[in-house]
Design a protein around this motif. Structure first.
Motif, PDB file in Angstrom:
ATOM      1  N   GLN A   9       0.821  -1.209   0.000  1.00  0.00           N
ATOM      2  CA  GLN A   9       0.000   0.000   0.000  1.00  0.00           C
ATOM      3  C   GLN A   9       0.857   1.262   0.000  1.00  0.00           C
ATOM      4  OE1 GLN A   9      -3.478  -0.010  -0.380  1.00  0.00           O
ATOM      5  NE2 GLN A   9      -2.876   2.056  -0.970  1.00  0.00           N
ATOM      6  N   ASP A  51       0.684   3.953  -3.058  1.00  0.00           N
ATOM      7  CA  ASP A  51       0.412   5.366  -2.772  1.00  0.00           C
ATOM      8  C   ASP A  51       1.540   6.257  -3.290  1.00  0.00           C
ATOM      9  OD1 ASP A  51      -1.972   4.645  -1.548  1.00  0.00           O
ATOM     10  OD2 ASP A  51      -1.225   4.937   0.498  1.00  0.00           O
ATOM     11  N   HIS A  67       1.184   6.615  -7.062  1.00  0.00           N
ATOM     12  CA  HIS A  67       0.068   7.462  -7.475  1.00  0.00           C
ATOM     13  C   HIS A  67       0.267   8.930  -7.115  1.00  0.00           C
ATOM     14  CE1 HIS A  67      -2.634   3.678  -7.681  1.00  0.00           C
ATOM     15  NE2 HIS A  67      -1.965   3.874  -8.798  1.00  0.00           N
ATOM     16  N   ILE A 125      -3.668   5.128 -11.282  1.00  0.00           N
ATOM     17  CA  ILE A 125      -4.649   5.676 -10.332  1.00  0.00           C
ATOM     18  C   ILE A 125      -6.052   5.658 -10.935  1.00  0.00           C
ATOM     19  CG2 ILE A 125      -4.421   8.118 -10.968  1.00  0.00           C
ATOM     20  CD1 ILE A 125      -4.634   8.709  -7.907  1.00  0.00           C
ATOM     21  N   TYR A 168      -7.699   2.436 -10.220  1.00  0.00           N
ATOM     22  CA  TYR A 168      -8.053   2.363  -8.798  1.00  0.00           C
ATOM     23  C   TYR A 168      -9.317   3.181  -8.507  1.00  0.00           C
ATOM     24  CZ  TYR A 168      -3.836  -0.134  -7.412  1.00  0.00           C
ATOM     25  OH  TYR A 168      -2.857  -1.095  -7.233  1.00  0.00           O
ATOM     26  N   ILE A 169      -9.444   4.336  -9.159  1.00  0.00           N
ATOM     27  CA  ILE A 169     -10.637   5.173  -8.985  1.00  0.00           C
ATOM     28  C   ILE A 169     -11.854   4.477  -9.602  1.00  0.00           C
ATOM     29  CG2 ILE A 169     -11.726   7.353  -9.674  1.00  0.00           C
ATOM     30  CD1 ILE A 169      -8.863   8.628  -9.443  1.00  0.00           C
ATOM     31  N   ALA A 226     -11.451   1.770  -5.368  1.00  0.00           N
ATOM     32  CA  ALA A 226     -10.436   1.535  -4.331  1.00  0.00           C
ATOM     33  C   ALA A 226     -10.018   2.836  -3.652  1.00  0.00           C
ATOM     34  CB  ALA A 226      -9.224   0.832  -4.917  1.00  0.00           C
ATOM     35  N   ILE A 227     -10.063   3.943  -4.402  1.00  0.00           N
ATOM     36  CA  ILE A 227      -9.735   5.258  -3.846  1.00  0.00           C
ATOM     37  C   ILE A 227     -10.667   6.304  -4.455  1.00  0.00           C
ATOM     38  CG2 ILE A 227      -7.317   4.761  -3.299  1.00  0.00           C
ATOM     39  CD1 ILE A 227      -6.488   6.120  -5.835  1.00  0.00           C
ATOM     40  N   PRO A 228     -10.922   7.391  -3.724  1.00  0.00           N
ATOM     41  CA  PRO A 228     -11.783   8.449  -4.274  1.00  0.00           C
ATOM     42  C   PRO A 228     -11.046   9.281  -5.320  1.00  0.00           C
ATOM     43  CG  PRO A 228     -11.023   9.058  -2.076  1.00  0.00           C
ATOM     44  CD  PRO A 228     -10.523   7.648  -2.331  1.00  0.00           C
ATOM     45  N   TRP A 280      -8.402  11.798  -4.207  1.00  0.00           N
ATOM     46  CA  TRP A 280      -7.263  11.328  -3.426  1.00  0.00           C
ATOM     47  C   TRP A 280      -5.986  12.016  -3.911  1.00  0.00           C
ATOM     48  CZ3 TRP A 280      -2.555   9.164  -4.415  1.00  0.00           C
ATOM     49  CH2 TRP A 280      -1.887   8.561  -3.357  1.00  0.00           C
TER      50      TRP A 280
END
Length: 164
Positions: A122, A126, A129, A149, A152-153, A157-159, A162
């Motif tokens: 993780q 991060d 990204h 990213i 992932y959006i 998985a992430i807003p 982010w």
């Protein structure tokens, strides 16, 4: 000098690769060539791209290799050479590279780190990204077009906001 690499069959690894001339922006300028090189290598030597970002002069990636396979150096060599061969000749090639029939596109070496656990994974995802923000290319991570990213959006998985 001998560099020690971590060879773990089926392992997950973080990589950083850079251009020999970091003032160039070849990776984003020729993103289609780079993507094609990745596709060709993945078709013959499968691996999963867990996360990746391509910046003008370097890239970061997390790969997961197939069970029983630890040969990421072959994959990187093929990606780098496939990309380099398809670029127009622009650079002065030092004698040491000419003797080895190399272009002077990439740094010879790259950084690799074996991912040890989910927390380590993780942290590196991060980092990947957020890298375009860190380097001042964008103010929000999602605004950089050459990043995983977006996957992932899409997957929730992430807003979308982010890293901004």
């Amino acid at each position: 000098m001998h560099y020690r690499r971590a060879f773990v069959p089926g392992g997950t690894f973080f990589f950083t690769l850079g251009l020999a001339d970091r003032s160039q922006s070849l990776l984003t300028k020729h993103i289609d060539v780079l993507r094609a090189s990745f596709r060709r290598v993945k078709a013959r030597h499968p691996f999963e791209i867990v996360a990746q970002v391509v910046l003008p002069d370097h890239l970061h990636a997390v790969w997961r290799l197939p069970e029983g396979d630890a040969d990421y150096p072959l994959r990187w060599a093929l990606i780098k050479s496939g990309f380099s061969r398809r670029l127009p000749a622009y650079e002065a090639i030092p004698l040491s590279r000419r003797r080895k029939r190399e272009r002077a596109v990439w740094q010879r070496r790259y950084w690799e780190h074996r991912i040890r656990d989910e927390e380590d994974l993780q942290r590196h995802v991060d980092y990947i990204h957020f890298n375009p923000v860190k380097h001042g290319h964008v103010s929000r991570a999602a605004d950089w077009p050459y990043s995983s990213i977006h996957r992932y959006i899409r997957n929730g998985a992430i807003p979308a906001d982010w890293g901004g």
